[in-house]
Design a protein around this motif. Sequence first.
Motif, PDB file in Angstrom:
ATOM      1  N   ILE A   1       4.347  -0.154  -9.425  1.00 37.25           N
ATOM      2  CA  ILE A   1       2.963  -0.458 -10.227  1.00 37.25           C
ATOM      3  C   ILE A   1       2.400   0.939 -10.444  1.00 37.25           C
ATOM      4  N   VAL A   2       2.093   1.374 -11.710  1.00 38.81           N
ATOM      5  CA  VAL A   2       1.377   2.398 -12.043  1.00 38.81           C
ATOM      6  C   VAL A   2       0.236   2.170 -12.680  1.00 38.81           C
ATOM      7  N   ASN A   3      -0.947   2.827 -12.221  1.00 38.40           N
ATOM      8  CA  ASN A   3      -2.230   2.505 -12.948  1.00 38.40           C
ATOM      9  C   ASN A   3      -3.199   3.687 -12.818  1.00 38.40           C
ATOM     10  N   ARG A   4      -3.994   3.591 -13.811  1.00 32.78           N
ATOM     11  CA  ARG A   4      -4.959   4.964 -13.895  1.00 32.78           C
ATOM     12  C   ARG A   4      -5.703   5.056 -12.726  1.00 32.78           C
ATOM     13  N   SER A   5      -6.283   3.942 -11.970  1.00 30.78           N
ATOM     14  CA  SER A   5      -6.956   4.081 -11.070  1.00 30.78           C
ATOM     15  C   SER A   5      -5.777   3.954  -9.670  1.00 30.78           C
ATOM     16  N   GLU A   6      -5.509   4.861  -9.057  1.00 32.68           N
ATOM     17  CA  GLU A   6      -4.382   4.626  -8.229  1.00 32.68           C
ATOM     18  C   GLU A   6      -4.649   3.922  -7.012  1.00 32.68           C
ATOM     19  N   ASP A   7      -5.667   3.675  -6.413  1.00 38.08           N
ATOM     20  CA  ASP A   7      -5.892   3.017  -5.487  1.00 38.08           C
ATOM     21  C   ASP A   7      -5.735   1.320  -5.638  1.00 38.08           C
ATOM     22  N   LYS A   8      -5.993   1.012  -6.899  1.00 32.75           N
ATOM     23  CA  LYS A   8      -5.837  -0.415  -7.344  1.00 32.75           C
ATOM     24  C   LYS A   8      -4.307  -0.619  -7.306  1.00 32.75           C
ATOM     25  N   ALA A   9      -3.534   0.443  -7.722  1.00 29.51           N
ATOM     26  CA  ALA A   9      -1.858  -0.019  -7.683  1.00 29.51           C
ATOM     27  C   ALA A   9      -1.478  -0.073  -6.423  1.00 29.51           C
ATOM     28  N   HIS A  10      -2.105   0.770  -5.217  1.00 29.05           N
ATOM     29  CA  HIS A  10      -1.568   0.901  -3.960  1.00 29.05           C
ATOM     30  C   HIS A  10      -2.030  -0.663  -3.256  1.00 29.05           C
ATOM     31  N   ALA A  11      -3.250  -1.120  -3.726  1.00 24.88           N
ATOM     32  CA  ALA A  11      -3.892  -2.207  -3.095  1.00 24.88           C
ATOM     33  C   ALA A  11      -2.982  -3.487  -3.315  1.00 24.88           C
ATOM     34  N   LEU A  12      -2.409  -3.523  -4.797  1.00 27.29           N
ATOM     35  CA  LEU A  12      -1.530  -4.487  -5.435  1.00 27.29           C
ATOM     36  C   LEU A  12      -0.210  -4.415  -4.483  1.00 27.29           C
ATOM     37  N   ALA A  13       0.082  -3.255  -4.295  1.00 30.80           N
ATOM     38  CA  ALA A  13       1.657  -3.266  -3.775  1.00 30.80           C
ATOM     39  C   ALA A  13       1.673  -3.568  -2.298  1.00 30.80           C
ATOM     40  N   ALA A  14       0.546  -3.501  -1.649  1.00 27.73           N
ATOM     41  CA  ALA A  14       0.510  -3.845  -0.307  1.00 27.73           C
ATOM     42  C   ALA A  14       0.452  -5.526  -0.194  1.00 27.73           C
ATOM     43  N   GLN A  15      -0.260  -6.248  -1.189  1.00 23.27           N
ATOM     44  CA  GLN A  15      -0.515  -7.373  -1.401  1.00 23.27           C
ATOM     45  C   GLN A  15       0.831  -7.986  -1.532  1.00 23.27           C
ATOM     46  N   ALA A  16       1.745  -7.385  -2.455  1.00 25.13           N
ATOM     47  CA  ALA A  16       2.888  -7.756  -2.816  1.00 25.13           C
ATOM     48  C   ALA A  16       3.962  -8.024  -1.519  1.00 25.13           C
ATOM     49  N   ALA A  17       3.873  -6.828  -0.682  1.00 23.58           N
ATOM     50  CA  ALA A  17       4.555  -6.868   0.494  1.00 23.58           C
ATOM     51  C   ALA A  17       4.449  -8.290   1.404  1.00 23.58           C
ATOM     52  N   ALA A  18       3.151  -8.879   1.084  1.00 23.22           N
ATOM     53  CA  ALA A  18       2.812  -9.893   2.205  1.00 23.22           C
ATOM     54  C   ALA A  18       3.205 -11.433   1.607  1.00 23.22           C
ATOM     55  N   LEU A  19       3.798 -11.338   0.227  1.00 20.90           N
ATOM     56  CA  LEU A  19       4.263 -12.417  -0.329  1.00 20.90           C
ATOM     57  C   LEU A  19       5.550 -13.192   0.195  1.00 20.90           C
ATOM     58  N   PRO A  20       5.380 -14.365   0.028  1.00 20.35           N
ATOM     59  CA  PRO A  20       6.664 -15.117   0.639  1.00 20.35           C
ATOM     60  C   PRO A  20       7.828 -14.963  -0.362  1.00 20.35           C
ATOM     61  N   GLY A  21       9.156 -15.313  -0.164  1.00 21.34           N
ATOM     62  CA  GLY A  21      10.285 -15.233  -1.083  1.00 21.34           C
ATOM     63  C   GLY A  21      10.818 -13.931  -0.899  1.00 21.34           C
ATOM     64  N   PRO A  22      11.728 -13.898  -1.761  1.00 21.74           N
ATOM     65  CA  PRO A  22      12.650 -12.805  -1.763  1.00 21.74           C
ATOM     66  C   PRO A  22      12.077 -11.203  -1.605  1.00 21.74           C
ATOM     67  N   GLN A  23      12.466 -10.613  -0.640  1.00 27.53           N
ATOM     68  CA  GLN A  23      12.017  -9.018  -0.450  1.00 27.53           C
ATOM     69  C   GLN A  23      12.502  -8.082  -1.612  1.00 27.53           C
ATOM     70  N   ALA A  24      11.645  -7.264  -2.035  1.00 29.72           N
ATOM     71  CA  ALA A  24      11.917  -6.101  -3.071  1.00 29.72           C
ATOM     72  C   ALA A  24      11.354  -5.254  -2.504  1.00 29.72           C
ATOM     73  N   GLN A  25      11.659  -3.845  -3.007  1.00 26.96           N
ATOM     74  CA  GLN A  25      10.933  -2.547  -2.522  1.00 26.96           C
ATOM     75  C   GLN A  25       9.784  -2.672  -3.736  1.00 26.96           C
ATOM     76  N   VAL A  26       8.610  -2.313  -2.917  1.00 28.19           N
ATOM     77  CA  VAL A  26       7.285  -2.599  -3.977  1.00 28.19           C
ATOM     78  C   VAL A  26       6.514  -0.984  -3.624  1.00 28.19           C
ATOM     79  N   THR A  27       6.371  -0.286  -4.867  1.00 29.04           N
ATOM     80  CA  THR A  27       5.765   1.042  -4.532  1.00 29.04           C
ATOM     81  C   THR A  27       4.849   1.177  -5.465  1.00 29.04           C
ATOM     82  N   ALA A  28       3.975   2.316  -5.524  1.00 34.36           N
ATOM     83  CA  ALA A  28       2.868   2.606  -6.496  1.00 34.36           C
ATOM     84  C   ALA A  28       2.504   3.959  -6.742  1.00 34.36           C
TER      85      ALA A  28
END
Length: 276
Positions: A148-175
């Motif tokens: 996830i790439v975003n102008r406001s970097e903190d929002k990208a990191h926040a979403l990446a952290a949320q993604a890690a907590a989702l159920p289902g297949p695990q992927a590498q998530v970075t920001a």
Amino acid sequence: PRKFAVLGNPIKHSLSPRLHALFAQQTGLQIEYSKQCVEPAHFRDHVKQFFAAGGCGLNITLPFKEQAYALADPRISDRARAAGSANTLWQENGEIHACNTDGVGLVNDMLRQHITLHDSRILLIGAGGATRGVMPALLQAGCAHLHIVNRSEDKAHALAAQAAALPGPQAQVTASAFSALQGTWDIIVNATSSSLSGQTLPLPDNLFRTNSVAYDMLYTADGDTPFLQQARNGGARQTSDGLGMLVYQGAESFRIWNQIEPDAAPVLTALRMELT
Ligand code: ATR
């Protein structure tokens, strides 16, 4: 006829009434589907009154998708829960239920275009509601690495952290911020509103040069957007605007409300022809 509506603000340019009229025609259902502009302070009452008056289903668009989610809690689908927002409401046994069909809409439109999601490397540009809405479905579809790439970097990191907590297949998530963006991506999705203001994104020159597919969640009459032009100029091999995503999210709402699965592809063709 069964009554439906789309609520938003603004709502004037919504294609949803036409879209659902086409699904209804195709499946032989009698429906009435209106667009209603709602003041934010009245959203909750508006929804309650719609269902109290016998309405069958609502689509919810900007800026109410989070409010729609909150209103239906706890009667929310796994998809709505994962996205933290809802675009589809209906009533069962006097209670309002919610789903988010945006993610499945994007995935189904990609599958239509033979874009392989399984094991793919996906770059998602933007970290607003649009990204949050589709991120769970992309992970569910088996993507291997989501950045996830975003102008406001903190929002990208926040979403990446949320993604890690989702159920289902695990992927590498970075920001990251745009300035730190690197690597090669199979699929590059624009989920920002940058095109609306006519601004181009600060993407590295070589980003699209590795046979990438570029997908803009926005749509235009002719199917082209500033982001897709940027992608083609950079060497992207396949580009798509978001009209198909609109049609497929609508098809899934229609299926939930009416227990009939419409054939989305011919409706997309018809809608594109009407737009041009
Ligand atoms: P939405 O619900 O449509 O996603 P949003 O939550 O307001 O709307 O998010 C808009 C997204 O577009 C954000 O990721 C925003 O970046 P910031 O978080 O840094 O604001 C992005 N965006 C809007 N205009 C942009 C521009 N000109 N360049 C880059 N990103 C832009």
